[in-house]
Design an enzyme around this catalytic site. Structure first.
Site, PDB file in Angstrom:
ATOM      1  N   GLU A  58       0.847  -1.176  -0.127  1.00  0.00           N
ATOM      2  CA  GLU A  58      -0.037  -0.001   0.018  1.00  0.00           C
ATOM      3  C   GLU A  58       0.818   1.290   0.037  1.00  0.00           C
ATOM      4  OE1 GLU A  58      -3.528   1.815   2.946  1.00  0.00           O
ATOM      5  OE2 GLU A  58      -3.339  -0.351   2.547  1.00  0.00           O
ATOM      6  N   ASP A 156      -2.608  -2.937   3.374  1.00  0.00           N
ATOM      7  CA  ASP A 156      -2.892  -3.164   4.783  1.00  0.00           C
ATOM      8  C   ASP A 156      -3.832  -4.179   5.072  1.00  0.00           C
ATOM      9  OD1 ASP A 156      -0.881  -1.292   5.353  1.00  0.00           O
ATOM     10  OD2 ASP A 156      -2.571   0.526   5.577  1.00  0.00           O
ATOM     11  N   TYR A 379       1.892   0.010  13.618  1.00  0.00           N
ATOM     12  CA  TYR A 379       0.827   0.683  12.799  1.00  0.00           C
ATOM     13  C   TYR A 379       0.010   1.366  13.680  1.00  0.00           C
ATOM     14  CZ  TYR A 379      -2.473   0.539   9.155  1.00  0.00           C
ATOM     15  OH  TYR A 379      -3.453   1.131   7.894  1.00  0.00           O
TER      16      TYR A 379
END
Length: 914
Positions: A58, A156, A379
């Site tokens: 991504e 993701d 994340y």
């Protein structure tokens, strides 16, 4: 929530270009069939691992992490992709495709006309996002290579990541098998383990279908509602003004508007408090009168047990207790505060807003840099506050690294020596969503500014979650005299620091000013104390507090709790409320950029008017979280295979049509009837009523030049919404109390009084009412000088930090002397276009007369751009310089962002920033 009736077919004569003859096409969902039925093996069959695999991530940073973790890759095409003997790896940059705009479907939609609505595309096609054609071309070329046998979705691990990947595959049109990499951490080991257990893409078909349905639903609702409302509400002389509406944006705005109207309609009431003065063991203490029989259940918001709304009653209390003996009772008890949970993104944004005054967007940008650039945090776009149960060794590894640092060492060593508490709460597989909680990775880097403050906050929260509770002592003393009761509650005393020690708290040494009634006893009853004269305090009821950004994030996250329909409530809770942890910051920024709210989240007249109109035209579903709850319920069914994508889209299309019909068919005179008059017109005496854009009497609204009375009050008055209560007071008393929320030409708030003089509305600004600009950054200050002043204002003049900028000592002294912005000297911003500028940026600027290219600047309209700052005017100014543009089409878009940014922050000769 959605209409269940069969779809209404439009007569052939009113078919829209670019639309099907009916909405029945959506039942077949041809585009969705292609989207989810392609690129997967039949269920139960494994995908062959022959030939090369193409990994698509991504973000560029994730691609770099993957190739470094797997090893054996070489950089190709100037960083366009990486290749090894068995794999090729390339990247998207978030969403590089976007759905076609209506005018892309058919040129007739360039004109916004009610006759063309609703717009229901036959197929939801995509096009490259501006400036991403080259990136898409790279991915397409790699996908079509003969030696690439299969694809690996390394975007993701969530609905949006699935959408980004599948959109690219569908747009390019390849039919190669798909594997899915599902990561919850970017550590080297996690990446290597993930590639050892790649999943069959077929497993995620339901997720992919739900992802595209959500995107198409938002397009249908938002595009049609926005166009319909804009056509109906935009003034004739307005150009480029859009009345944007959306499934999440509009309910969020509604939360703010409802609270703002409560604030504006508040009528202050006087009330009194009786403060008793007492003495015990030679120590004097106060107590506040209260009613022990107060009925909390049936009380209004303004009624409290210690408030007396009749002055005579309050005075009678004082007379009743005068000279009477007093008895006191007391309870002292420990009050533990449990350690905090780990941060998810929303709780991190709330905490940063409360502690630092940061916006949700500013917190997210800092968290993203700590994740992507510095690799010091996991994340951040997560809605989970727990860790996987097999993550205990990783936590020990991180604590071991932290134990060797100066700031965190003592706390990390304590945990390693004493052991981790609260493990059942912290390690919980069921609580892990697409990603686990935000914690440090164990990387140790030198950080500055926002990044350092955010990393520090997350790291301390991480350690604190494994500590024992902190313990306070709470004291409540009740004093009874003459049948009246007085409560004393001194500040809590910290007895055991527990987890709060990680944040620098230490136990209090004891508060001798409130000693026990009976020394050494935690409980005491019927102790005689002396009573002195009581005093009377006059107060005024306050309106409910306006919603802060931290408060709004909580309301969005918990929106499902206020929905009566349990099924919808559960669906909305399962979806984490309005928006997601990853999108709430953008939603809030969009409300600001579209001028529905100001920088303090106070709704503007435009925002209030939109919600008011939607309620009046029976389109309240668009303002309610129930719409999102219903949509999430259906999306879950799509993901689980219980509802077809076609059925889902038919429901959405029908709802979009209902919104358009409600907007197209209403009449302003019908939704603002002559009801509930506010008072007599000061000119003609006729009753004044509320209209769409103003308040006026029946004679002031006649058309065609027949106006018989010129009295009216515009709802939007100098940036402040004039509410009904203000008009009612104005008509009755000819003058209002002080009103806040007016804005000057610079956008700063001020207070004013409105008066009626000779039938005309007059505004009188309250002296010295201009407030400090709430948007001016107020950052922590490192007192260590940075570098010599380039202007050499004085011998040994140095550049230092201030709460708002970097400035030389001469300039700081000038400001202290009252010269403010006109003070001579050097200055450089600490925050510019919503981007934190570090000491390193400043040092480079002083050494080379320009900064490196800095990313993440945000323009006034919310667009990100990159630029470097270049010195001008012999160190008294600077300008933006933008990276070279490769393509003409790209240059046009970059130039637009650059122009907008420069206008936002054009250099000022004396200050060096705008």
């Amino acid at each position: 929530m959605f209409p269940r009736a069969s779809l209404v077919r439009r007569p052939e004569a009113v078919q829209r270009p670019g639309m099907t003859k009916s909405l029945e096409y959506l039942l077949t969902a041809g585009c969705l069939k292609d989207f989810v039925g392609r690129n997967s093996q039949p269920e139960g069959q494994s995908v062959p691992m022959q030939g090369k695999g193409l990994i698509i991530t991504e973000k560029p940073s994730v691609a770099k992490d993957i190739v470094q973790a797997l090893g054996g890759f070489e950089e190709k095409g100037k960083g366009d992709y990486y290749e090894s003997e068995t794999m090729v790896c390339t990247y998207a940059v978030g969403h590089i495709l976007t759905l076609l705009e209506p005018e892309d479907i058919n040129p007739i939609y360039k004109r916004w006309r009610l006759a063309d609505l609703p717009i229901i595309p036959e197929d939801f096609k995509t096009k490259p996002v501006p400036n991403q054609k080259t990136r898409l071309g790279v991915i397409k070329k790699l996908m079509e290579r003969n030696d690439v046998a299969y694809l690996v979705n390394a975007c993701d691990a969530a609905r949006e990541g699935e959408l980004i990947f599948r959109e690219i595959v569908k747009h390019v049109g390849v039919t190669k098998p798909i594997h899915r990499l599902w990561l919850q951490s970017m550590t080297k080991k996690a990446i290597q383990d993930g590639f050892k257990s790649l999943q069959d893409g077929m497993k995620y078909i339901g997720l992919a279908a739900a992802a595209e349905c959500r995107a198409h639903a938002d397009w249908l609702i938002g595009m049609n509602a926005t166009r319909a409302l804009t056509v109906r509400l935009k003034a004739k002389n307005q150009r480029g003004v859009s009345w944007s509406a959306g499934r999440v944006q509009t309910p969020t705005l509604s939360l703010l508007v409802e609270r703002e109207l409560e604030v504006l309609e508040h009528n202050p009431q006087a009330y009194w408090k009786v403060i008793g003065n007492f003495e015990a063991n030679g120590q004097v203490y106060d107590g506040t009168w209260y009613d022990p029989n107060f009925d909390r259940k049936n009380a209004t918001r303004e009624q409290k047990e210690d408030r007396i709304f009749e002055k005579a009653k309050a005075e009678a209390v004082i007379q009743t207790i005068a000279g009477k003996p007093a008895l006191a009772s007391e309870t002292r008890k420990p009050s533990p505060r449990n350690p905090p949970m780990l941060f998810d993104l929303t709780s991190l944004q709330r905490t940063a807003n409360t502690r630092f005054g940061w916006s949700a967007n500013r917190t997210l940008r800092a968290a993203q840099r700590c994740y992507e650039t510095h690799k010091v945090l996991t994340y951040p776009r997560t809605s989970s506050k727990v860790l996987p149960e097999d993550y205990k060794p990783e936590v020990s590894r991180i604590l071991d690294i932290l134990s060797g640092t100066g700031d965190y060492g003592p706390h990390a060593k304590h945990l390693l020596d004493k052991g981790l508490l609260n493990q059942d709460k912290v390690f919980n597989n069921e609580g892990v969503t697409d990603h686990f909680a935000i914690i440090p990775t164990g990387e140790v880097r030198a950080l500055e500014g926002d990044d350092q403050k955010l990393f520090d906050l997350v790291t301390r929260q991480f350690m604190a979650s494994f500590y024992p509770p902190s313990v306070y002592e709470e004291v409540e003393r009740i004093t009874e005299v003459g049948g009246n009761y007085f409560r004393s509650k001194p500040p809590r005393v910290l007895k055991e620091a527990g987890w709060e020690a990680v944040f620098g708290k230490v136990p209090d040494k004891g508060d001798k000013s409130f000693a026990a009634l009976i020394p050494g006893k935690d409980k005491a009853e019927g102790v005689s104390v002396k009573s002195s004269e009581a005093t009377l305090e006059e107060h005024e009821t306050k309106p409910p507090a306006r919603i802060s950004e931290a408060g709004l994030l909580s309301l969005m996250e918990n929106a499902g709790r206020h929905i009566e329909n349990e099924e919808l409530s559960q669906a909305l809770r399962g979806a984490d409320g309005l928006g997601t942890a990853a999108t709430r910051a953008d939603i809030i920024e969009n409300l600001k950029n579209r001028e529905y709210v100001d920088e303090n989240l106070r709704p503007t007249p435009k925002g209030i008017r939109l919600i008011d109109i939607l309620h009046r035209i029976n389109a309240s579903r668009l303002t309610s979280a129930e719409l999102t709850g219903q949509l999430e319920l259906f999306l879950n069914e799509v993901e689980e295979g219980k509802r077809s994508p076609g059925d889902f889209m038919r429901e959405i299309a029908t709802y979009a049509k209902d919104v358009v019909d409600s907007t197209r068919d209403f009449d302003f005179e019908q939704i603002y009837p002559d009801e509930n008059p506010l008072g007599p017109c000061p000119n003609c005496g006729r009753p004044v009523f509320e209209r769409a854009w103003f308040y006026g009497c029946s004679e002031s609204t006649k058309r065609a030049g027949k106006k018989a009375c010129d009295f009216l009050i515009w709802k939007d008055f100098n940036g402040r919404y004039i509410n009904r209560n203000a008009v009612r007071i104005l008509l009755e008393k000819k003058v209002t109390p002080e009103l806040d929320g007016f804005k000057n030409a610079n956008g700063k708030d001020y207070r004013a009084v409105l008066e009626l003089q000779g039938g005309k509305l007059v505004r009188r600004v309250v002296e010295n009412s201009t407030e400090v600009d709430p948007n001016q950054p107020q950052l922590d200050v490192n007192l260590e000088p940075i570098a010599p002043c380039p202007l050499k204002c004085a011998p040994d003049c140095m550049v230092i930090e201030t709460p708002a900028d970097y400035a030389c000592q001469t300039k700081v002294k000038g400001r202290d002397a009252g010269e403010k912005r006109g003070a001579p000297g050097f200055a450089f911003p600490r925050v510019l276009c919503k981007r934190n500028l570090t000491r390193e940026d400043l040092v480079t600027f002083l050494q080379t007369k320009e900064t490196p290219i800095i990313s993440d600047f945000v323009s006034k309209k919310g667009r990100k751009f990159s630029a470097k700052l270049v010195m001008e005017n012999d160190w008294t100014g600077f300008r933006f310089e933008f990276p070279p543009r490769v393509k003409k089409s790209a240059a046009k878009d970059d130039e637009g962002a650059g122009t907008e940014a420069a206008a936002t922050a054009s250099p000022a000769p004396a200050e060096g920033n705008g």
